[in-house]
Every structure is written in structure tokens, then in C-alpha cells.
Write an enzyme that holds these catalytic residues in place. Structure first.
Site, short mmCIF file in Angstrom:
data_model
loop_
_atom_site.label_atom_id
_atom_site.label_comp_id
_atom_site.label_asym_id
_atom_site.label_seq_id
_atom_site.Cartn_x
_atom_site.Cartn_y
_atom_site.Cartn_z
N SER A 154 1.58 -1.43 -0.32
CA SER A 154 0.08 -0.12 0.05
C SER A 154 0.89 1.16 0.05
O SER A 154 2.04 1.19 -0.68
CB SER A 154 -0.85 0.08 1.07
N THR A 155 0.96 2.29 0.65
CA THR A 155 1.41 3.17 1.11
C THR A 155 3.15 2.88 1.47
O THR A 155 3.88 2.06 1.67
CB THR A 155 1.11 4.18 1.96
N HIS B 115 -2.79 -0.91 -2.86
CA HIS B 115 -3.80 -0.24 -3.43
C HIS B 115 -3.85 1.24 -3.29
O HIS B 115 -2.41 1.75 -3.75
CB HIS B 115 -4.52 0.36 -1.50
N MET C 159 0.13 0.72 5.24
CA MET C 159 -0.70 1.31 6.31
C MET C 159 -1.69 -0.13 6.35
O MET C 159 -2.19 -0.27 5.47
CB MET C 159 -0.85 2.42 6.75
N ASP D 92 -3.92 -4.87 5.45
CA ASP D 92 -4.84 -6.19 4.65
C ASP D 92 -3.40 -6.88 4.25
O ASP D 92 -2.16 -6.75 4.26
CB ASP D 92 -5.05 -5.07 3.83
#
Length: 356
Positions: free
Chosen positions: A173-174, A200, A293, A296
């Protein structure tokens, strides 16, 4: 906690004002100044020393990409890009991520978005996340990516392969675009496995990410298409806004894209991909959790391990992760086999696939 000091950079006075109004509704955020273009932003960063910068991509005098490079070279700190959803806007945003931007938020309706309030919660959440960022991993140094290409050395690694058929699964993600570049540029083009990726990211941006990675990697990188057969030597990125699943049809692995509801707020979801992979027979899986973050992927790992005990699981180390949320959550499940620095993960992929 002390307020997070934010500098707003946008060429529109209206956008600067409304962004300040939106952000100051949160008690943890303090807007300490604004700038009207990239050149002004560089001066304000030096003067005000903010914790986080929100940076418009398209501006006169000096655009957001050029300003970002200067900021990350001279005064590195978390920068959140404010991007349009045009084709040029998505490409510039992905470029910004590779140059060290922490994350981005899309403007709902162009450069002057009267409905910017729609992304208020997302922007506030990312500013709060940004304060936790690993700054050293945000600094863009392209030479580091190139240098790691010479570091592939045979190692004895503790994999337990029972099948010659291999599958690589990656969730992030991030900080993911930069991490994926580091990993995928070090995977050889003849790798005998497909690589399935959930990053993401909103619809439209994943295609730009895939195109940019494809231009710098030896392997092929593309956005996944519904119903296609996964091939060795190719990395497939789940399209923004769609879940990616893998299913077995005869001897082939086939993609399945759906608009099923988000899983714990995410679509695509790492959990969804991992859970679908658990149903595959006679295929050894390497599951990797990179920077991001939240949590998931953790539930998916548990399902994978419970159904495929020989799945090998790697989590990125806290040392190299821009945000350690997803790796930390994965490690807490007790199913992670190894914690590895980012620059070692391509070696694990190569050796896992080559092991017979």
C-alpha cells in the site's frame, strides 16, 4: 500528541483557503503556511520546517514534480501530492511516487475542485499517516535501484518446494510504487513464475504504475485483465477499484476481476488475492507483504498457511518499510517465515523460483 505542522502548496488561492479550512477541523493538524508554486514551496519549507507538505502537481513557475525533487534532495520530508485524474495527471503522480512522494490524493473535479471536501477524510488520514513515515526510505536515489541489480548471488534459503510450479504473491500500500520498483527491477526476465500484485491505488493509476514499471524492468509488467492466463516472467497488477483473484483452469492459472464489495475498506484487497491463491493445487506459493498502512493481507496469510502449509511468507523489515503497518500486522499473525530488507526480496523471489 503535538500538532502535525502542514504546508499547503497550490497555485489556486481558493484551493489553498479551502484546504486550510478542511484540515484545521482536525485537532491534530496545524496549517502553518501556504505557497503558490513550487519555487515558493521550496522557500517555505526552508523557512517554516513543516512536518508534512501537500503539493499540487500542476503549477506555474515550478511544477510539483520539480519542487518534489528539490525538497527531497534538500529538506526531505513526507509530501502528499494532490493530483488530477487525467491521463497526464496519473502519469505525473506515479512519477512523483517514484521520486519520493509519500502518497497522493486525487482532486475530485480538476485543478480547482469545488467538491474537494469529498476527499477531506482521506487527506487528513494520510497526513496523520505521513507523520509516521520512514523518511530515509522516501528519499529518491535512482542509483540505488540500479546498483542492486548486480547483487544477485546464489544463497541457500529455507524453502520447502514440493512442486516445480511456482507463484509469487505481493501485497502493498503506502510506499508501494517505490518498493515495487526496487523489487521488480531486480527480478530476471526469465523468472519461471507469474507475479501477482495488489497495490492499493484508485482506478486509472494502476495502469500508469504498470506502464512505468514495465519501462524499467526486465520482466513484463502489466495491469491484469479479466480472464487472461497468467504467464511466467510477467508481473500483473490488480486494477484499481477491482478485486484480483486467481483460479485454476486445467493446467493454467487464470485471472478473475470482480467489483465485489471492498474488504475492510480495500478494493483491490490483498486478503482477497491471498485467499483465492490458497485454493490452488500443486503450486508452491511465495507470499510477500511490503510497506503499507493497516493490516490488509494478514487474514489472507492465515488462510494461506492453514490451507497450504508449505507457502513461504516474507514481510518487509521495519528498517526499509516507508510505513510498517502491513508488515508489522503480518508478523503479529505468527505466520511470517522471514523478515527481509527491501533490497533482498528480489533475491528471495529468484531463489524460491529456481529451487527444484
Amino acid at each position: 500528541m503535538e500538532p502535525i505542522k502542514v504546508l499547503i502548496v497550490d497555485d489556486s488561492a481558493f484551493m489553498r483557503t479551502i484546504l486550510k479550512d478542511l484540515l484545521t477541523t482536525n485537532e491534530h493538524i496545524q496549517v502553518i503556511g501556504s505557497a503558490r508554486n513550487g519555487a515558493d514551496a521550496i522557500e517555505q519549507v526552508k523557512k517554516l520546517k513543516p512536518d508534512v507538505v501537500t503539493l499540487d502537481v500542476e503549477m506555474p513557475v515550478m511544477n510539483g514534480i520539480d519542487a518534489l525533487e528539490r525538497i527531497m534532495n534538500e529538506h526531505p520530508l513526507p509530501v502528499i501530492m494532490l493530483s488530477s485524474t487525467t491521463s497526464e495527471g496519473t502519469e505525473n503522480t506515479i512519477l512523483a511516487m517514484q521520486k519520493g512522494a509519500f502518497d497522493f490524493v486525487t482532486k475530485p473535479s480538476g485543478s480547482i475542485s469545488l467538491d474537494i471536501h469529498k476527499v477531506k477524510d482521506e487527506l487528513i488520514e494520510k497526513i496523520i499517516e505521513a507523520k509516521q513515515a520512514n523518511i530515509t526510505q522516501l528519499i529518491f536515489r535512482r542509483t540505488q535501484v540500479n546498483q542492486t541489480r548486480t547483487k544477485r548471488k546464489p544463497q541457500v534459503l529455507p524453502y520447502s518446494s514440493k512442486s516445480k510450479n511456482k507463484l509469487i504473491l505481493i501485497g502493498t500500500s503506502t510506499g508501494g510504487p517505490r518498493a515495487l520498483e526496487t523489487v521488480l527491477t531486480n527480478v530476471p526476465k526469465d523468472i519461471a513464475a507469474p507475479i501477482l500484485i495488489v497495490q492499493h491505488m484508485p482506478s486509472g493509476f494502476t495502469k500508469s504504475l504498470a506502464n512505468r514499471l514495465n519501462a524499467v524492468c526486465e520482466i513484463k509488467v502489466k495491469e491484469a485483465i479479466h480472464g487472461e492466463i497468467f504467464k511466467n516472467g510477467t508481473a500483473y497488477i490488480a486494477p484499481g477499484g477491482k478485486h484480483l483473484r486467481v483460479r485454476q483452469v486445467g493446467y493454467s492459472l487464470v485471472s478473475e476481476l470482480t467489483y465485489d464489495p471492498p474488504v475492510r475498506g480495500h478494493r483491490p484487497s490483498v486478503d482477497t488475492l491471498f485467499i483465492s491463491a490458497a485454493e490452488l493445487k500443486n503450486i508452491n506459493k511465495l507470499a510477500i507483504i511490503l510497506t503499507g498502512m493497516g493490516s490488509d493481507g494478514s487474514a489472507g496469510l492465515e488462510y494461506l498457511k492453514n490451507n497450504n502449509q508449505d507457502t513461504y511468507v516474507i514481510a518487509e523489515s521495519e528498517k526499509t518499510a516507508v510505513i510498517n503497518g502491513m508488515p508489522k500486522s503480518a508478523i503479529k499473525t505468527g505466520w511470517v517465515d522471514e523478515i527481509a530488507d527491501l533490497d533482498k526480496i528480489a533475491i528471495h523471489i529468484t531463489n524460491f523460483v529456481n529451487e527444484r
